[in-house]
Design an enzyme around this catalytic site. Structure first.
Site, short mmCIF file in Angstrom:
data_model
loop_
_atom_site.label_atom_id
_atom_site.label_comp_id
_atom_site.label_asym_id
_atom_site.label_seq_id
_atom_site.Cartn_x
_atom_site.Cartn_y
_atom_site.Cartn_z
N CYS A 137 0.81 -1.23 0.00
CA CYS A 137 0.00 0.00 0.00
C CYS A 137 0.84 1.27 0.00
O CYS A 137 0.87 2.00 -1.00
CB CYS A 137 -0.93 0.00 1.20
SG CYS A 137 -2.11 -1.36 1.15
N1 LIG Z 1 -2.75 -6.23 1.72
C1 LIG Z 1 -3.25 -5.15 2.29
O1 LIG Z 1 -2.95 -4.85 3.42
C2 LIG Z 1 -4.24 -4.26 1.56
C3 LIG Z 1 -4.99 -3.35 2.30
C4 LIG Z 1 -5.91 -2.54 1.65
C5 LIG Z 1 -6.05 -2.64 0.27
N2 LIG Z 1 -5.29 -3.51 -0.44
C6 LIG Z 1 -5.48 -3.58 -1.88
O2 LIG Z 1 -6.25 -4.74 -2.18
C7 LIG Z 1 -5.86 -5.28 -3.45
C8 LIG Z 1 -5.46 -6.72 -3.28
O3 LIG Z 1 -4.32 -6.79 -2.44
P1 LIG Z 1 -3.90 -8.11 -1.69
O4 LIG Z 1 -2.87 -7.68 -0.70
O5 LIG Z 1 -5.08 -8.86 -1.22
O6 LIG Z 1 -3.21 -8.92 -2.90
P2 LIG Z 1 -2.70 -10.43 -2.88
O7 LIG Z 1 -1.56 -10.50 -3.81
O8 LIG Z 1 -2.55 -10.91 -1.47
O9 LIG Z 1 -3.93 -11.23 -3.49
C9 LIG Z 1 -4.36 -11.07 -4.78
C10 LIG Z 1 -4.94 -12.40 -5.25
O10 LIG Z 1 -5.48 -12.16 -6.55
C11 LIG Z 1 -5.18 -13.28 -7.37
N3 LIG Z 1 -5.25 -12.83 -8.76
C12 LIG Z 1 -4.40 -12.06 -9.45
N4 LIG Z 1 -4.86 -11.86 -10.69
C13 LIG Z 1 -6.02 -12.52 -10.80
C14 LIG Z 1 -6.94 -12.70 -11.84
N5 LIG Z 1 -6.77 -12.12 -13.02
N6 LIG Z 1 -8.00 -13.45 -11.57
C15 LIG Z 1 -8.20 -14.03 -10.38
N7 LIG Z 1 -7.35 -13.90 -9.34
C16 LIG Z 1 -6.28 -13.15 -9.56
C17 LIG Z 1 -3.81 -13.71 -6.91
O11 LIG Z 1 -3.54 -15.05 -7.27
C18 LIG Z 1 -3.93 -13.51 -5.39
O12 LIG Z 1 -4.41 -14.67 -4.73
C19 LIG Z 1 -4.75 -4.37 -3.95
O13 LIG Z 1 -5.30 -3.38 -4.75
C20 LIG Z 1 -4.22 -3.73 -2.68
O14 LIG Z 1 -3.63 -2.48 -2.93
C21 LIG Z 1 -4.40 -4.35 0.19
#
Ligand SMILES: NC(=O)c1ccc[n+]([C@@H]2O[C@H](COP(=O)([O-])OP(=O)(O)OC[C@H]3O[C@@H](n4cnc5c(N)ncnc54)[C@H](O)[C@@H]3O)[C@@H](O)[C@H]2O)c1
Length: 451
Positions: free
Chosen positions: A288
């Protein structure tokens, strides 16, 4: 599909299809969660816990198999809760079959939003999922984007792709943005008790999304558009990035002025109003803070606007690994040692306390800088057994008395609660603590130097 209704004093508006609203309210709506990572899996479990039938979609076959076997892989999810909803109650399943999207009433998208090498938004994951949805969208569906992104993504990128199907947003299907605010490792605030912002381009979509989120979240805050909701999220992360940069700059100045920045910040934090506590560190990491402000910076350029705070905060925060290296070299040199011959033991490579996530961690650059100068580096992190970021491939070593004793320098980069700092201070010789993890620890053998 739609019915007419009145909403507040905005006059007559299109209301979401009664069928969808009924299904949301009686929790018979089928919920698809795309992207089962740090954000998506806790969300899917939360929805299933209250009785929704949830289908998780992920392109990782391994993750799909793990969810279906009730095996947890995300720290913020309680293993027994995942087992309960996935195995015992059969409310959560996972799949890689996109055709099943058509059967969902609500689809929530939680895929990554990284940056390209040139620090511009990389929307490939959102676009890929939207393309799959556009092929299968049907009337009455609600689609909510949760991935962090710049203001305009939902309206300008997703909506046209979905409307290419011939269906119209707000009439046939509903589209909203609701940023995820999960704070990994936070014991007090989880998905359920963290206020949730929801924005949509028209009242019909907003009403459907509000009804959906109100089923599981205690307090839902409506804003007037998806762009406003997108801006809320990038502002929140920019706020953190800027304030962290401010205390990081103060740390570098205090170092030069021979002042203890922690003493200064602790005393400043006693003011009962007008101050918020932020602490310096070896740099920012995670998915983030280092990334999201650049999404806004990029979008602002379209408006011929320079976001100078964002640029400056990024510059200061990215300089911290170099500063840590400089300080480490100074300390070693004060003891007649150079980095080239030094054995350095790094404690903590996760990007922050008590999480197992090492993405974008400043530890990667610090390890790289130390190794480039010839230091022999090992690390210990109870939550990250293997560190494979940016070309490193290292395994966590046990934290033993011998390890601490033989290190010329012990460098604390992450202040995990599971590390016994009393033991570290007792057995290390020279300790550079970039997080003040040794706060309150009685003096021991180690000479402890704070950032
Ligand atoms: N991790 C955090 O603390 C946090 C907090 C707030 C917001 N976010 C936001 O949330 C979003 C997701 O982050 P995250 O940390 O959960 O990511 P992550 O990498 O942990 O998880 C993403 C998942 O999406 C899957 N994926 C990727 N492309 C795909 C597709 N085309 N179809 C289906 N699945 C697919 C991946 O295999 C993975 O399991 C980002 O935009 C991030 O900025 C994250």
């Amino acid at each position: 599909m739609s019915t007419m209704s009145t909403m507040g004093n905005t006059g007559t508006v299109i209301a979401p299809a009664a069928g969808l609203m009924d299904k949301i309210k009686d929790r018979t709506a089928r919920v698809g969660v795309v992207g089962l990572g740090y954000v998506g899996l806790p969300f899917a479990v939360e929805k299933a816990k209250v009785g929704f039938r949830v289908l998780g979609f992920d392109r990782s076959a391994a993750r799909v198999a793990q969810v279906n076997a009730g095996e947890n892989y995300i720290g913020d999810v309680r293993g027994e809760e995942l087992k309960d909803v996935a195995l015992d109650r059969g409310l959560l399943r996972a799949t890689g079959d996109w055709d099943l999207l058509a059967g969902m009433d609500v689809v929530v998208i939680c895929v990554p939003t990284p940056l390209t090498r040139n620090l511009t938004p990389d929307l490939q994951y959102i676009e890929a999922v939207t393309a799959e949805l556009a092929r299968r969208i049907r009337p009455g569906q609600l689609i909510c984007l949760e991935s962090t992104t710049y203001p305009g993504t939902t309206e300008e990128v997703m909506k046209p792709m979905l409307e290419a199907s011939g269906l119209r947003e707000g009439l046939d299907f509903f589209l909203a943005f609701s940023p995820e605010r999960v704070d990994p490792g936070n014991q007090r605030y989880s998905t359920r008790n963290t206020n949730k912002v929801v924005g949509a381009g028209n009242p019909g979509s907003r009403e459907a999304a509000l009804a959906f989120y109100r089923q599981t979240i205690l307090h839902v805050v409506a804003v007037s558009s998806s762009r406003a909701a997108e801006m809320v999220k990038v502002f929140e992360n920019t706020f953190r990035a800027v304030n962290i940069a401010l205390v990081n700059e103060l740390a570098m100045l205090c170092d030069r002025m021979d002042l203890d920045v922690w003493e200064v910040l602790d005393a400043a934090g006693t003011k009962p109003f007008g101050i918020l506590s932020f602490y310096p560190g070896p740099g920012v990491g995670g998915h983030c803070i280092p990334l999201d402000p650049h999404y806004l910076e990029w979008k602002a350029r379209e408006y011929n606007f320079n976001t100078r705070f964002i640029a400056l905060a990024g510059e200061i925060n990215r300089r911290m690994p170099e500063f840590v290296l400089e300080k480490a070299m100074r300390l070693l040199s004060d003891h007649g040692l150079g980095l080239r011959s030094a054995r350095v033991l790094v404690l903590g490579v996760a990007y922050k306390k008590d999480v197992d996530d090492a993405r974008e961690s400043p530890a990667a650059e610090i390890l790289h800088l130390l190794a480039r100068r010839g230091a022999a580096v090992a690390y210990h992190d109870p939550l990250v057994p293997r560190f494979r970021e940016y070309g490193h491939d290292l395994e966590s070593v046990p934290l033993t008395r011998e390890r601490l004793d033989e290190a010329d320098l012990v460098l604390i980069l992450t202040d995990h609660s599971a590390v016994d700092y009393r033991f570290v201070v007792q057995h290390a010789r020279l300790l550079l603590d970039t997080r003040f993890a040794t706060r309150g620890v009685p003096a021991g053998r180690a000479e402890v130097v704070l950032l």
